[in-house]
Design a protein around this motif. Structure first.
Motif, PDB file in Angstrom:
ATOM      1  N   SER A  71     -37.894 124.796 -92.192  1.00 44.67           N
ATOM      2  CA  SER A  71     -36.448 124.945 -92.348  1.00 44.67           C
ATOM      3  C   SER A  71     -36.092 126.425 -92.392  1.00 44.67           C
ATOM      4  CB  SER A  71     -35.971 124.277 -93.640  1.00 44.67           C
ATOM      5  OG  SER A  71     -36.451 125.001 -94.768  1.00 44.67           O
ATOM      6  N   LEU A  72     -34.825 126.721 -92.149  1.00 44.77           N
ATOM      7  CA  LEU A  72     -34.383 128.110 -92.271  1.00 44.77           C
ATOM      8  C   LEU A  72     -34.443 128.581 -93.712  1.00 44.77           C
ATOM      9  CD1 LEU A  72     -31.414 128.479 -89.741  1.00 44.77           C
ATOM     10  CD2 LEU A  72     -33.836 129.035 -89.451  1.00 44.77           C
ATOM     11  N   ASP A  73     -34.363 127.650 -94.652  1.00 42.31           N
ATOM     12  CA  ASP A  73     -34.572 128.023 -96.056  1.00 42.31           C
ATOM     13  C   ASP A  73     -35.994 128.566 -96.253  1.00 42.31           C
ATOM     14  OD1 ASP A  73     -32.113 127.439 -97.441  1.00 42.31           O
ATOM     15  OD2 ASP A  73     -32.513 125.313 -97.046  1.00 42.31           O
ATOM     16  N   ALA A  92     -36.101 132.046 -94.790  1.00 43.89           N
ATOM     17  CA  ALA A  92     -35.389 132.980 -95.663  1.00 43.89           C
ATOM     18  C   ALA A  92     -36.211 133.320 -96.905  1.00 43.89           C
ATOM     19  CB  ALA A  92     -34.039 132.382 -96.062  1.00 43.89           C
ATOM     20  N   THR A  93     -36.811 132.294 -97.510  1.00 46.11           N
ATOM     21  CA  THR A  93     -37.621 132.521 -98.710  1.00 46.11           C
ATOM     22  C   THR A  93     -38.792 133.454 -98.415  1.00 46.11           C
ATOM     23  OG1 THR A  93     -37.032 130.368 -99.613  1.00 46.11           O
ATOM     24  CG2 THR A  93     -39.046 131.385-100.454  1.00 46.11           C
ATOM     25  N   SER A 152     -31.438 135.133 -98.401  1.00 45.68           N
ATOM     26  CA  SER A 152     -30.817 133.814 -98.417  1.00 45.68           C
ATOM     27  C   SER A 152     -30.670 133.288 -96.992  1.00 45.68           C
ATOM     28  CB  SER A 152     -29.429 133.883 -99.073  1.00 45.68           C
ATOM     29  OG  SER A 152     -28.535 134.612 -98.246  1.00 45.68           O
ATOM     30  N   LYS A 153     -30.540 131.974 -96.856  1.00 44.55           N
ATOM     31  CA  LYS A 153     -30.317 131.400 -95.530  1.00 44.55           C
ATOM     32  C   LYS A 153     -29.029 131.943 -94.928  1.00 44.55           C
ATOM     33  CE  LYS A 153     -29.348 126.961 -94.982  1.00 44.55           C
ATOM     34  NZ  LYS A 153     -29.535 125.490 -94.837  1.00 44.55           N
ATOM     35  N   ARG A 154     -28.034 132.193 -95.775  1.00 42.40           N
ATOM     36  CA  ARG A 154     -26.770 132.734 -95.273  1.00 42.40           C
ATOM     37  C   ARG A 154     -26.995 134.068 -94.571  1.00 42.40           C
ATOM     38  NH1 ARG A 154     -21.660 132.744 -99.206  1.00 42.40           N
ATOM     39  NH2 ARG A 154     -22.068 130.516 -98.902  1.00 42.40           N
ATOM     40  N   ILE A 195     -29.566 134.924 -92.807  1.00 48.95           N
ATOM     41  CA  ILE A 195     -30.075 134.650 -91.457  1.00 48.95           C
ATOM     42  C   ILE A 195     -28.933 134.409 -90.488  1.00 48.95           C
ATOM     43  CG2 ILE A 195     -31.338 132.957 -90.049  1.00 48.95           C
ATOM     44  CD1 ILE A 195     -33.330 132.691 -92.300  1.00 48.95           C
ATOM     45  N   TYR A 196     -27.868 133.758 -90.964  1.00 47.53           N
ATOM     46  CA  TYR A 196     -26.740 133.451 -90.085  1.00 47.53           C
ATOM     47  C   TYR A 196     -25.954 134.690 -89.658  1.00 47.53           C
ATOM     48  CZ  TYR A 196     -27.527 128.512 -91.148  1.00 47.53           C
ATOM     49  OH  TYR A 196     -28.081 127.259 -91.277  1.00 47.53           O
ATOM     50  N   LYS A 232     -30.816 127.069 -86.269  1.00 44.37           N
ATOM     51  CA  LYS A 232     -32.262 126.918 -86.105  1.00 44.37           C
ATOM     52  C   LYS A 232     -32.626 126.762 -84.639  1.00 44.37           C
ATOM     53  CE  LYS A 232     -36.098 123.958 -87.645  1.00 44.37           C
ATOM     54  NZ  LYS A 232     -36.438 122.701 -88.340  1.00 44.37           N
TER      55      LYS A 232
END
Length: 217
Positions: free
Chosen positions: A41-43, A46-47, A52-54, A56-57, A63
């Motif tokens: 996952s993108l989470d 990010a981790t 944070s996943k935000r 990445i956006y 994804k």
């Protein structure tokens, strides 16, 4: 911008953004290769980067776009390798061998490995045409290198289409079985495989006419 200004120039900000975007792609491609696209996952990405996943956006919209960018990098590396091989000195066979070695090496690196391990079925319907178009370009480049080597007589005349499929198939598999931490580095694996494959393309002597026993006496 003054030399002692605390503010970064537009060029520096662009370089920072490119570096951060590259870091996201590099972290993602390694997870896709290790866990599989659907299990990542993108989470997770990010981790691994401590963001944070935000965040990445800010660099990639989804994804699917992350995956498309990863496989596009790998495919463009292969296209660049083909272009470089075509401009090098030497026979058609030598240029073909150079490309095939790089082909195998790239497929044992992160982005090339993702092309083989993930495949188009993981991409969205909107992303697949771009993926397929790049793969067609690589196939065309390989066929042209084969045709050039046949034309100058440094490999045997062969069915170019089927030979291209056979070579690509053989050199795609190290992306699945090669262990980057193993004893044999990618360049050695590539050189060995290409040597084995190209021996099968050696020109064969044309047999002379058969003679009867009386003609040989």
């Amino acid at each position: 911008m003054l030399p002692d200004s605390p503010f970064r120039s537009p060029a520096q900000r662009a370089a920072d953004r490119a570096a951060k975007r590259d870091a996201v792609l590099r972290a993602a491609v390694r997870m896709f290769n290790e866990r599989g696209f659907h299990a990542t996952s993108l989470d997770d990405v990010a981790t691994s980067l401590g963001i944070s996943k935000r965040t990445i956006y800010h660099y990639l919209a989804s994804k699917d776009q992350v995956l498309l960018e990863c496989v596009t990098i790998g495919l463009n590396q292969l296209l660049d390798a083909a272009a470089e091989a075509r401009t090098e000195e030497g026979s058609g066979r030598a240029r073909l061998a150079r490309f095939l070695r790089r082909y195998a090496e790239i497929n044992m690196d992160d982005f090339g490995r993702c092309v083989i391990r993930t495949g188009e079925e993981a991409l969205s319907a909107e992303s697949r045409p771009r993926f397929r178009a790049l793969k067609r370009q690589i196939d065309s480049a390989l066929r042209q290198l084969l045709s050039d080597a046949i034309a100058d007589g440094t490999i045997a005349a062969t069915d170019v289409r089927m030979t291209a499929f056979a070579l690509a198939g053989a050199l795609n598999w190290p992306a699945r079985w090669h262990d980057p931490s193993g004893a044999m580095p990618p360049d050695a694996v590539a050189a060995t495989l290409v040597d084995v494959l190209l021996r099968g393309l050696d020109p064969r002597p044309v047999p002379g006419p058969a003679h009867s026993p009386s003609e040989r006496s």
